[in-house]
Design an enzyme around this catalytic site. Structure first.
Site, mmCIF file in Angstrom:
data_model
loop_
_atom_site.group_PDB
_atom_site.id
_atom_site.type_symbol
_atom_site.label_atom_id
_atom_site.label_comp_id
_atom_site.label_asym_id
_atom_site.label_seq_id
_atom_site.Cartn_x
_atom_site.Cartn_y
_atom_site.Cartn_z
ATOM 1 N N PRO A 39 0.942 -1.187 0.066
ATOM 2 C CG PRO A 39 -0.038 -0.995 2.116
ATOM 3 C CD PRO A 39 0.815 -2.127 1.376
ATOM 4 C CG ASP A 217 4.942 -0.993 3.245
ATOM 5 O OD1 ASP A 217 3.603 -0.978 3.451
ATOM 6 O OD2 ASP A 217 5.420 -2.134 3.088
ATOM 7 C CG HIS A 218 -0.165 4.170 4.852
ATOM 8 N ND1 HIS A 218 0.355 4.448 6.289
ATOM 9 C CD2 HIS A 218 -0.953 5.023 4.546
ATOM 10 C CE1 HIS A 218 -0.597 5.505 6.660
ATOM 11 N NE2 HIS A 218 -1.076 5.742 5.791
ATOM 12 N NE ARG A 219 2.543 -3.850 3.598
ATOM 13 C CZ ARG A 219 3.082 -4.926 3.273
ATOM 14 N NH1 ARG A 219 2.615 -5.908 3.252
ATOM 15 N NH2 ARG A 219 4.408 -4.705 2.543
#
Ligand code: CAO
Length: 245
Positions: A39, A217-219
């Site tokens: 993401p 990476d939004h995680r």
């Protein structure tokens, strides 16, 4: 997903078929996986590199005999270490075992840089950037870019990066959204620096402004942390003495 459309293009006009290069096939599969599985969010910012550009020109003048051109990218690689040290989750990878996800934070700083070659995109890696000066980084970058263009990079020259910079600044553009080079969790895109009027102390002054595009990476990384990362990098680029802090 719907099947890929396969029209008969020749029905609409003359066409040619060209096979994709080996590098494009490999990098294409990697880019596709990374685009679909990570993401991505991209944070944009602008750094005032007026003083840095003066320093770069002076460095090139004084190190003429060494025969190395000190590029802006060499300074960016070196300066990004300060931000990676302050925000270690950018110098990390996600691993999973069953349901368990872990973040592997690296205590080394091996930085990849995207290099355009006649056969496609490759990402050579400069190891232990934090231990090197900009002249040494520039020399290594120029050697690796030459090997890349000659198709002579070894697999080990492209392994082990903990963060990557992709610079399109020598070509043009104001911003772009780079795709993360998994298993890394962030990539810094750099576009073309231009002189802009900047409002300071009650008047407009001409400053050389460098556009930055940080995909993350939004995680792993929150938007606020990404904004702090680019803000810190912008401060470091505006005043390189901060690299020492
Ligand atoms: N803003 C303004 N000018 C810039 C600049 C920037 N951000 N970056 C470089 N330039 C200028 C330089 O000053 C230089 O100008 P002169 O020739 O007048 O000195 C010129 O552009 C060439 O720059 P350079 O020699 O410093 O090379 P580079 O650092 O731009 O690039 C390399 C080196 C290996 C990154 C490059 O050859 C390359 O492959 N770029 C493309 C990378 C790419 O494809 N990224 C996208 C990946 S995603 O598909």
């Amino acid at each position: 997903l719907l099947p890929w459309p396969q029209p008969d293009f020749a029905k609409f006009g003359p066409v040619e078929f060209k096979p994709l290069s080996r590098i494009k096939k490999i990098s294409g599969a990697n880019l596709h996986r990374n685009w679909v599985m990570i993401p991505h969010v991209t944070q944009f910012d602008e750094a005032d590199i007026t003083e840095l550009e003066t320093l770069r020109k002076e460095t090139n003048e004084s190190s003429k005999e060494e025969g190395v051109k000190v590029t802006l990218l060499a300074f960016l690689l070196r300066a990004s270490i300060a931000a990676l040290k302050k925000f270690p989750e950018f110098n990390a990878s996600l691993t999973s075992e069953g349901d368990e996800m872990n973040l592997v934070v690296k205590n080394y700083y091996h930085l990849g840089f995207a290099a355009d070659t006649p056969h496609g995109l490759v990402v050579p890696v400069i190891r232990d950037v934090e231990k090197k000066g900009v002249i040494a980084i520039a020399k290594e970058m120029s050697d690796l870019a030459a090997s890349a263009r000659a198709g002579k990079l070894k697999p080990t020259d492209m392994q082990g990066a903990s963060f990557t910079i992709s610079s399109l600044g020598g070509i043009g553009g104001t911003a772009f959204t780079p795709i993360i080079n998994a298993p890394e969790v962030a990539i810094l895109g750099v576009s073309r620096a231009v002189m802009k009027p900047v409002y300071r102390d009650g008047e407009f002054v001409p400053r050389l402004m460098l556009p930055l595009s940080l995909s993350y990476d939004h995680r792993v990384i929150d938007g606020a942390t990404a904004a702090r990362f680019t803000t810190h990098l912008v401060e470091v680029l505006a005043d390189l003495r901060r690299v020492l802090l």
